[in-house]
Scaffold this motif. Structure first.
Motif, PDB file in Angstrom:
ATOM      1  N   ILE A 342      61.788  68.929  51.546  1.00  0.00           N
ATOM      2  CA  ILE A 342      60.735  69.850  51.996  1.00  0.00           C
ATOM      3  C   ILE A 342      61.135  70.320  53.386  1.00  0.00           C
ATOM      4  O   ILE A 342      60.737  69.756  54.409  1.00  0.00           O
ATOM      5  CB  ILE A 342      59.354  69.162  52.003  1.00  0.00           C
ATOM      6  CG1 ILE A 342      59.034  68.606  50.618  1.00  0.00           C
ATOM      7  CG2 ILE A 342      58.272  70.163  52.429  1.00  0.00           C
ATOM      8  CD1 ILE A 342      57.702  67.905  50.529  1.00  0.00           C
ATOM      9  N   GLN A 347      58.323  75.263  54.394  1.00  0.00           N
ATOM     10  CA  GLN A 347      56.995  75.065  54.971  1.00  0.00           C
ATOM     11  C   GLN A 347      56.423  76.382  55.494  1.00  0.00           C
ATOM     12  O   GLN A 347      55.237  76.672  55.322  1.00  0.00           O
ATOM     13  CB  GLN A 347      57.067  74.038  56.108  1.00  0.00           C
ATOM     14  CG  GLN A 347      57.456  72.631  55.675  1.00  0.00           C
ATOM     15  CD  GLN A 347      56.283  71.842  55.122  1.00  0.00           C
ATOM     16  OE1 GLN A 347      55.403  72.387  54.447  1.00  0.00           O
ATOM     17  NE2 GLN A 347      56.262  70.552  55.391  1.00  0.00           N
ATOM     18  N   LYS A 350      54.746  78.689  53.032  1.00  0.00           N
ATOM     19  CA  LYS A 350      53.379  78.370  52.614  1.00  0.00           C
ATOM     20  C   LYS A 350      52.374  79.249  53.348  1.00  0.00           C
ATOM     21  O   LYS A 350      51.289  79.517  52.838  1.00  0.00           O
ATOM     22  CB  LYS A 350      53.080  76.894  52.886  1.00  0.00           C
ATOM     23  CG  LYS A 350      53.879  75.931  52.033  1.00  0.00           C
ATOM     24  CD  LYS A 350      53.551  74.490  52.393  1.00  0.00           C
ATOM     25  CE  LYS A 350      54.368  73.514  51.551  1.00  0.00           C
ATOM     26  NZ  LYS A 350      54.086  72.100  51.914  1.00  0.00           N
ATOM     27  N   SER A 544      50.065  71.113  55.185  1.00  0.00           N
ATOM     28  CA  SER A 544      50.990  70.463  54.255  1.00  0.00           C
ATOM     29  C   SER A 544      50.723  68.968  54.230  1.00  0.00           C
ATOM     30  O   SER A 544      50.462  68.354  55.263  1.00  0.00           O
ATOM     31  CB  SER A 544      52.442  70.729  54.681  1.00  0.00           C
ATOM     32  OG  SER A 544      53.349  70.013  53.868  1.00  0.00           O
ATOM     33  N   ARG A 545      50.796  68.377  53.037  1.00  0.00           N
ATOM     34  CA  ARG A 545      50.680  66.918  52.936  1.00  0.00           C
ATOM     35  C   ARG A 545      51.842  66.258  53.683  1.00  0.00           C
ATOM     36  O   ARG A 545      51.661  65.255  54.349  1.00  0.00           O
ATOM     37  CB  ARG A 545      50.710  66.486  51.473  1.00  0.00           C
ATOM     38  CG  ARG A 545      49.462  66.809  50.671  1.00  0.00           C
ATOM     39  CD  ARG A 545      49.636  66.348  49.240  1.00  0.00           C
ATOM     40  NE  ARG A 545      49.873  64.908  49.174  1.00  0.00           N
ATOM     41  CZ  ARG A 545      50.546  64.315  48.194  1.00  0.00           C
ATOM     42  NH1 ARG A 545      51.084  65.044  47.215  1.00  0.00           N
ATOM     43  NH2 ARG A 545      50.703  63.000  48.198  1.00  0.00           N
ATOM     44  N   ARG A 547      54.290  66.177  56.572  1.00  0.00           N
ATOM     45  CA  ARG A 547      54.458  66.700  57.920  1.00  0.00           C
ATOM     46  C   ARG A 547      55.581  65.960  58.651  1.00  0.00           C
ATOM     47  O   ARG A 547      55.620  65.948  59.885  1.00  0.00           O
ATOM     48  CB  ARG A 547      53.141  66.582  58.695  1.00  0.00           C
ATOM     49  CG  ARG A 547      51.940  67.180  57.963  1.00  0.00           C
ATOM     50  CD  ARG A 547      50.705  67.207  58.818  1.00  0.00           C
ATOM     51  NE  ARG A 547      50.801  68.188  59.884  1.00  0.00           N
ATOM     52  CZ  ARG A 547      50.551  69.490  59.737  1.00  0.00           C
ATOM     53  NH1 ARG A 547      50.219  69.976  58.556  1.00  0.00           N
ATOM     54  NH2 ARG A 547      50.668  70.298  60.763  1.00  0.00           N
TER      55      ARG A 547
END
Length: 585
Positions: A342, A347, A350, A544-545, A547
């Protein structure tokens, strides 16, 4: 006389001498590590005995294998064994001066990087007087070899040699387990710890592991344990999720102004904080970055700790782009290039679905797996020195793009991308060896400073000049105010290579431009590279879950993010490919 002849029938002193010389190659290497590289954990009383036993085992296993391959020709077997241990010792010694660890399977897999002159020059620049051991040992070996008759080992002599070796090994193990060394444990406990390596030590303390357990067991165990993905237990998964789901040290609120949609990430090679505000010969070393430092709207922290491991520059890039710590036991990108990551570019998408992202590197795309890693981070495109030659129509004669070329190319590429965009720019001109620098009309001449340090400061000034030119170009193009600009170092420049060990710290800096927060209200003490990923998400207000495992620097009550637990969880995530579709739900 008769007994002496009988003894020589079974044990040949010349053969034993050649065997000991092979053993000395490994012991010389380990001694070098102990004196100059340092182990992750300090030595205890029996450490040297551990190391001797490990080296003896490595040398013996190698000799037996070669002896079988050469059809029991012991003289030839000893010669091959000697040169294998000599070459292995030499390669590890020079590798360690650059990467500060023993060779591993993953580093051997990156041997193609040796075609890059910057890497080889950096390693060769570390030549030391003690390296004369290698040519002198070769001469001594041939002296004894020519005095040794070539013969095939008889069954009796082989059995006798094995018995003598086993008796020596058992005796050493017995001494090793004596009460004086381990008062709290018995013989069996110590024997188990001598033969087997706990997984935590193997993954987090690789230098310590090799020093105590030897190359044979370490390399074999690496192959057996890391061929496939790690299968996490339910408890391990719960522990990982509970750790990264705790946002108390990771989230405040978006601070960046609404018009700030671009991210420009400048990754400076080997940049030390000590150069900031440094004046030598009455001249500023980094005048352009100094202006940023003293801008009341710019966040500057010169106390960031490098968290890289043996991957050095690739590790720095990985920490910033993935929000994880690199592996200690192997080169991270060798493993991570196959993983789902990720990355920061993903990110940002998003928040802005139409954002485009690209990386500009000064080398070829194969160095340190740049091409597959760029894709893993989520970048849409990677530009290297191969693209530069075509796009800029510039027939340069360098082995890499200078920082002047890099920022010229970055300015050119800014015209090709509409806003919002994410750009990652890597510099190279401050890379070791520091035996020269790019001439640019500035030169430190202070005779009280070592020449290597002066060359480094000259290179810092050159890079600072190019960053200043790029900032002006961003302002002219109307991109400066609309971009979150982050300037960090990939890792530190080792003070040892600057002949300044013990005289300057190895902290690295971070600059954040257009973050929209008052630096006075942010953390200004010791922090980590790991925190940058988390801080960028926090500044941009990206929901975001995941981080990262770092902590935000916007929190005035910041707590240290790098612990043994953080390292262990990072290892689990990387080895298990945690973020694939089945692993991260």
């Amino acid at each position: 006389m008769k007994h002496h002849t009988h003894f020589r029938k079974y044990i040949n002193a010349s053969f034993l001498t050649l065997f000991i010389m092979s053993l000395m190659n490994l012991l010389f290497l380990h001694y070098y590590f102990l004196q100059t590289i340092e182990l992750e954990v300090g030595c205890f009383k029996s450490s040297l005995l551990d190391n001797f036993l490990a080296s003896l085992l490595d040398n013996t296993v190698l000799l037996v294998v070669v002896w079988l391959i050469t059809f029991r020709k012991l003289r030839l077997s000893l010669t091959i064994t000697f040169f294998i241990t000599l070459i292995w010792s030499f390669c590890n010694t020079f590798y360690a001066r650059f990467f500060h660890q023993y060779l591993s399977w993953s580093s051997i897999g990156q041997a193609g990087n040796l075609t890059d002159s910057t890497v080889t020059n950096s390693m060769l620049a570390g030549f030391e007087l003690t390296d004369l051991y290698y040519p002198l040992m070769i001469l001594l070996f041939f002296f004894f070899l020519f005095r040794t008759r070539n013969r095939v080992v008889t069954k009796k002599s082989l059995i006798t040699t094995i018995i003598v070796w086993l008796c020596s090994l058992i005796l050493c193990l017995a001494v090793h387990s004596l009460y004086i060394f381990h008062p709290a444990h018995g013989f069996i406990y110590v024997l188990e710890k001598t033969i087997f390596t706990p997984e935590k030590m193997d993954s987090m303390w690789p230098n310590w592991t090799v020093f105590h357990k030897g190359f044979f067991r370490k390399l074999v165990l690496d192959q057996l344990s890391h061929k496939s993905e790690l299968k996490l237990t339910k408890d391990q998964r719960r522990e990982i999720e509970a750790f990264y789901s705790d946002h108390s040290q990771r989230v405040t609120e978006r601070t960046a102004p609404e018009h700030v949609k671009n991210i420009i990430f400048i990754l400076v090679e080997s940049y030390l904080s000590v150069t900031s505000d440094l004046i030598v010969d009455g001249k500023e070393i980094t005048p352009n970055l100094n202006k940023l430092r003293h801008d009341s709207t710019v966040y500057f922290n010169g106390h960031m700790r490098p968290n890289v491991s043996i991957g050095e520059s690739a590790d720095g890039q990985y920490i910033y782009m993935a929000g994880l710590l690199p592996l200690h036991a192997e080169i991270t990108v060798s493993k991570a290039k196959h993983n789902t990551i990720i990355g920061l570019p993903e990110q940002l998408k998003k928040m802005y679905k139409d954002v485009k992202s690209y990386t500009i590197i000064p080398t070829n795309p194969t160095l340190w797996e740049q091409q597959p890693m760029s894709e893993a981070y989520g970048f849409d495109r990677l530009y290297s020195m191969l693209d530069y030659q075509t796009d800029m129509r510039d027939n340069y004669n360098n082995d890499f793009l200078t920082d002047g070329m890099i920022f010229k190319y970055a300015t050119y590429k800014n015209h090709a991308y509409s806003q919002p965009f994410f750009s990652l720019i890597l510099t190279m001109s401050m890379h070791q060896p520091y035996d020269s620098f790019i001439k640019h009309g500035f030169e430190v001449t202070d005779t009280s400073l070592p020449q290597s340090y002066k060359n480094y400061l000259n290179s810092c000034h050159y890079t600072d000049m190019q960053i200043g030119n790029y900032m002006e170009a961003l302002k002219e193009e109307g991109l400066y105010d609309n971009s979150l600009i982050v300037i960090v170092a990939d890792h530190d420049a080792r003070p040892r290579y600057l002949d300044m060990e013990g005289k300057i710290p190895d902290d690295i800096p971070i600059y954040i431009v257009n973050g929209g927060f008052n630096p006075v209200n942010a953390w200004d003490g010791a922090c980590n590279q790991l925190d940058v990923y988390t801080t960028i998400l926090d500044i941009m207000g990206i929901d975001s879950r995941w981080r990262g495992l770092g902590h935000t620097l916007l929190n005035k009550n910041y707590q240290n993010s790098v612990t043994e637990k953080t390292q262990e969880l990072s290892d689990w995530i990387i080895y298990s490919n945690y973020f694939n579709k089945k692993g991260f739900e």
